[in-house]
Design a protein around this motif. Structure first.
Motif, PDB file in Angstrom:
ATOM      1  N   THR A 174       0.852  -1.183   0.000  1.00 24.81           N
ATOM      2  CA  THR A 174       0.000   0.000   0.000  1.00 24.81           C
ATOM      3  C   THR A 174       0.891   1.236   0.000  1.00 24.81           C
ATOM      4  N   PRO A 175       0.337   2.411  -0.349  1.00 24.36           N
ATOM      5  CA  PRO A 175       1.152   3.633  -0.371  1.00 24.36           C
ATOM      6  C   PRO A 175       1.863   3.917   0.947  1.00 24.36           C
ATOM      7  N   MET A 176       1.183   3.672   2.066  1.00 25.68           N
ATOM      8  CA  MET A 176       1.771   3.942   3.376  1.00 25.68           C
ATOM      9  C   MET A 176       3.065   3.151   3.570  1.00 25.68           C
ATOM     10  N   TYR A 177       3.039   1.877   3.252  1.00 26.90           N
ATOM     11  CA  TYR A 177       4.216   1.026   3.462  1.00 26.90           C
ATOM     12  C   TYR A 177       5.237   1.178   2.333  1.00 26.90           C
ATOM     13  N   TYR A 178       4.783   1.599   1.169  1.00 23.95           N
ATOM     14  CA  TYR A 178       5.713   1.917   0.088  1.00 23.95           C
ATOM     15  C   TYR A 178       6.594   3.094   0.506  1.00 23.95           C
TER      16      TYR A 178
ATOM     17  N   TRP B 211       5.751   9.884  -8.008  1.00 23.10           N
ATOM     18  CA  TRP B 211       6.136  11.283  -8.135  1.00 23.10           C
ATOM     19  C   TRP B 211       6.595  11.850  -6.796  1.00 23.10           C
ATOM     20  N   MET B 212       5.940  11.445  -5.719  1.00 23.54           N
ATOM     21  CA  MET B 212       6.321  11.918  -4.392  1.00 23.54           C
ATOM     22  C   MET B 212       7.721  11.445  -4.026  1.00 23.54           C
ATOM     23  N   VAL B 213       8.007  10.175  -4.298  1.00 18.86           N
ATOM     24  CA  VAL B 213       9.330   9.626  -4.003  1.00 18.86           C
ATOM     25  C   VAL B 213      10.389  10.285  -4.893  1.00 18.86           C
ATOM     26  N   ALA B 214      10.035  10.546  -6.157  1.00 17.76           N
ATOM     27  CA  ALA B 214      10.961  11.226  -7.067  1.00 17.76           C
ATOM     28  C   ALA B 214      11.275  12.634  -6.552  1.00 17.76           C
ATOM     29  N   TRP B 215      10.264  13.325  -6.045  1.00 17.00           N
ATOM     30  CA  TRP B 215      10.467  14.659  -5.463  1.00 17.00           C
ATOM     31  C   TRP B 215      11.391  14.582  -4.246  1.00 17.00           C
ATOM     32  N   VAL B 216      11.181  13.584  -3.405  1.00 20.98           N
ATOM     33  CA  VAL B 216      11.989  13.408  -2.188  1.00 20.98           C
ATOM     34  C   VAL B 216      13.466  13.253  -2.539  1.00 20.98           C
ATOM     35  N   TYR B 217      13.760  12.313  -3.430  1.00 14.43           N
ATOM     36  CA  TYR B 217      15.160  12.076  -3.798  1.00 14.43           C
ATOM     37  C   TYR B 217      15.712  13.212  -4.657  1.00 14.43           C
ATOM     38  N   GLY B 218      14.844  13.830  -5.439  1.00 14.28           N
ATOM     39  CA  GLY B 218      15.272  14.960  -6.253  1.00 14.28           C
ATOM     40  C   GLY B 218      15.726  16.135  -5.397  1.00 14.28           C
ATOM     41  N   MET B 219      14.978  16.439  -4.328  1.00 14.40           N
ATOM     42  CA  MET B 219      15.356  17.521  -3.433  1.00 14.40           C
ATOM     43  C   MET B 219      16.669  17.203  -2.720  1.00 14.40           C
ATOM     44  N   GLY B 220      16.840  15.938  -2.346  1.00 14.87           N
ATOM     45  CA  GLY B 220      18.096  15.529  -1.711  1.00 14.87           C
ATOM     46  C   GLY B 220      19.269  15.695  -2.662  1.00 14.87           C
TER      47      GLY B 220
ATOM     48  N   ARG C  32      -1.017  10.082   5.524  1.00 15.90           N
ATOM     49  CA  ARG C  32      -1.884   9.856   6.685  1.00 15.90           C
ATOM     50  C   ARG C  32      -3.090  10.799   6.660  1.00 15.90           C
ATOM     51  N   TYR C  33      -2.875  12.022   6.186  1.00 17.75           N
ATOM     52  CA  TYR C  33      -3.972  12.990   6.085  1.00 17.75           C
ATOM     53  C   TYR C  33      -5.041  12.490   5.113  1.00 17.75           C
ATOM     54  N   VAL C  34      -4.586  12.015   3.956  1.00 16.31           N
ATOM     55  CA  VAL C  34      -5.540  11.516   2.958  1.00 16.31           C
ATOM     56  C   VAL C  34      -6.265  10.280   3.483  1.00 16.31           C
ATOM     57  N   ALA C  35      -5.544   9.382   4.155  1.00 21.06           N
ATOM     58  CA  ALA C  35      -6.132   8.132   4.652  1.00 21.06           C
ATOM     59  C   ALA C  35      -7.205   8.388   5.706  1.00 21.06           C
ATOM     60  N   ILE C  36      -7.000   9.391   6.548  1.00 21.68           N
ATOM     61  CA  ILE C  36      -7.939   9.644   7.656  1.00 21.68           C
ATOM     62  C   ILE C  36      -9.011  10.666   7.271  1.00 21.68           C
ATOM     63  N   SER C  37      -8.617  11.718   6.559  1.00 27.58           N
ATOM     64  CA  SER C  37      -9.567  12.790   6.237  1.00 27.58           C
ATOM     65  C   SER C  37     -10.390  12.499   4.982  1.00 27.58           C
ATOM     66  N   LYS C  38      -9.813  11.759   4.025  1.00 31.67           N
ATOM     67  CA  LYS C  38     -10.518  11.459   2.780  1.00 31.67           C
ATOM     68  C   LYS C  38     -10.385   9.973   2.436  1.00 31.67           C
ATOM     69  N   PRO C  39     -10.878   9.099   3.301  1.00 29.92           N
ATOM     70  CA  PRO C  39     -10.678   7.653   3.095  1.00 29.92           C
ATOM     71  C   PRO C  39     -11.294   7.114   1.801  1.00 29.92           C
ATOM     72  N   LEU C  40     -12.425   7.692   1.372  1.00 33.89           N
ATOM     73  CA  LEU C  40     -13.089   7.206   0.158  1.00 33.89           C
ATOM     74  C   LEU C  40     -12.299   7.549  -1.101  1.00 33.89           C
ATOM     75  N   LEU C  41     -11.488   8.599  -1.028  1.00 33.32           N
ATOM     76  CA  LEU C  41     -10.700   9.017  -2.189  1.00 33.32           C
ATOM     77  C   LEU C  41      -9.240   8.589  -2.080  1.00 33.32           C
ATOM     78  N   TYR C  42      -8.936   7.757  -1.081  1.00 33.13           N
ATOM     79  CA  TYR C  42      -7.541   7.417  -0.816  1.00 33.13           C
ATOM     80  C   TYR C  42      -6.870   6.719  -1.996  1.00 33.13           C
ATOM     81  N   ASN C  43      -7.520   5.717  -2.542  1.00 37.58           N
ATOM     82  CA  ASN C  43      -6.913   4.949  -3.641  1.00 37.58           C
ATOM     83  C   ASN C  43      -6.676   5.796  -4.882  1.00 37.58           C
ATOM     84  N   VAL C  44      -7.519   6.810  -5.070  1.00 36.74           N
ATOM     85  CA  VAL C  44      -7.350   7.692  -6.227  1.00 36.74           C
ATOM     86  C   VAL C  44      -6.275   8.736  -5.954  1.00 36.74           C
ATOM     87  N   THR C  45      -6.377   9.357  -4.766  1.00 37.88           N
ATOM     88  CA  THR C  45      -5.434  10.430  -4.417  1.00 37.88           C
ATOM     89  C   THR C  45      -4.021   9.904  -4.252  1.00 37.88           C
ATOM     90  N   MET C  46      -3.881   8.751  -3.601  1.00 34.54           N
ATOM     91  CA  MET C  46      -2.560   8.158  -3.372  1.00 34.54           C
ATOM     92  C   MET C  46      -2.354   6.963  -4.306  1.00 34.54           C
TER      93      MET C  46
END
Length: 314
Positions: free
Chosen positions: A57-61, A143-152, A122-136
């Motif tokens: 899942t996105p959380m554990y990824y 893209w999020m991981v690419a941004w993380v390593y890109g900034m580093g 965590r915000y998406v999972a708790i605040s918008k659970p119905l849209l979680y699979n789409v949003t995350m």
């Protein structure tokens, strides 16, 4: 005349954590144990997530990416420090020192942004659970991981390029246990104005922007939790976030103290203690924080053990 070599020193001497010879062996054993726990814990978390389908899942990824960053960051710092505990002179060549700073900076910045990405998850999972699979979705996580390593990568490259322009000729004694930015700049006999401006600007961005993202995410999370009517639902939501909050507090607290208050480096003990927390202690604690209070990880670990060591029933 154009200078061929910007540095007047071929090697640096690291002052280490302590000059007391009676503490060298005990500290070596302590930090060796910490490093082994760090590697086993983080690599174990990565392997567990990789081979457990229920953790895909996105959380554990994102968590597996955090474990990779922690393992690499600790490996950049700790082995050299362990060697220094058992050698008479803590020497590090100039090129190795610059390389150590480059990778340390890259992974440290990446961790700042990875913790922010996990807070948003965590915000998406708790605040918008119905849209979680789409949003995350998988693409969003990528893209999020690419941004993380890109900034580093960008931050480490910028700091290192301007550090290579600094002329070191005052002394070759670094008052630290690894090659960090401010202890290195203390040895400069050329202008470090650009380095300091870059440190403050990139440091503020890489600490404050993720911190604001984390804070705003948890404000929305708390508001969403308060709207949950069942006590069990609130408890479950809080338990989901508590591990991440603890990891964030440990990492950002020590990092902000070090880099938003660089004079602490000059004070010696406080700067080193702060550095020990986010370079060595936090990478060791993160797998424990995310596994000991996580039922999904415990269940996945038990299932993986059964697959690896099946019980023969006669």
């Amino acid at each position: 005349m154009k200078e061929v070599n910007n540095t007047a020193v071929a090697e640096f001497i690291l002052s280490g954590l302590t000059a007391n010879p009676n503490l060298q062996v005990p500290l070596f054993l302590i930090f060796l144990g910490v490093y082994l726990i760090t590697v086993v814990g983080n690599m174990g978390m990565i392997i567990l997530i990789l081979f457990s389908s229920q953790l895909h899942t996105p959380m554990y990824y994102l968590l597996s990416s955090l474990s990779f960053i922690d393992c690499c960051q600790s490996t950049v710092i700790t082995p050299k420090m362990l060697v220094n505990f058992v050698t008479e002179k803590n020497v590090i060549p100039y090129s190795e020192c610059i390389a150590q700073f480059y990778f340390f900076c890259g992974f440290a910045v990446a961790e700042c942004h990875m913790l922010a990405a996990m807070a948003y998850d965590r915000y998406v999972a708790i605040s918008k659970p119905l849209l979680y699979n789409v949003t995350m979705s998988y693409q969003v996580c990528l893209w999020m991981v690419a941004w993380v390593y890109g900034m580093g990568l960008v931050s480490a490259t910028a700091h290192t390029v301007f550090l290579l322009r600094v002329l070191f000729c005052k002394s070759n004694l670094i008052r630290h246990y690894f090659c960090d930015l401010f202890p290195l700049l203390e040895l400069s006999c050329s202008s470090t104005f650009i380095n300091e401006v870059l440190a403050w600007s990139l440091g503020s961005f890489n600490i404050l922007i993720p911190a604001v993202t984390i804070l705003s995410s948890y404000i929305f999370i708390i508001v969403s939790i308060l709207h949950i009517h069942s006590t069990g639902g609130r408890r479950k939501a809080f338990s989901t976030c508590s591990s991440h909050i603890l990891a964030v507090a440990l990492f950002y607290g020590s990092t902000a103290f070090m880099y938003l208050h660089p004079s602490s480096v000059s004070s010696g003990g406080q700067g080193k203690l702060s550095s020990v927390f986010y370079t060595i202690v936090v990478p060791m604690l993160n797998p424990m924080i995310y596994s000991l209070r996580n039922k999904d990880v415990k269940v996945a670990f038990k299932k993986l053990l059964k697959k690896m060591f099946p019980l023969n029933k006669d």
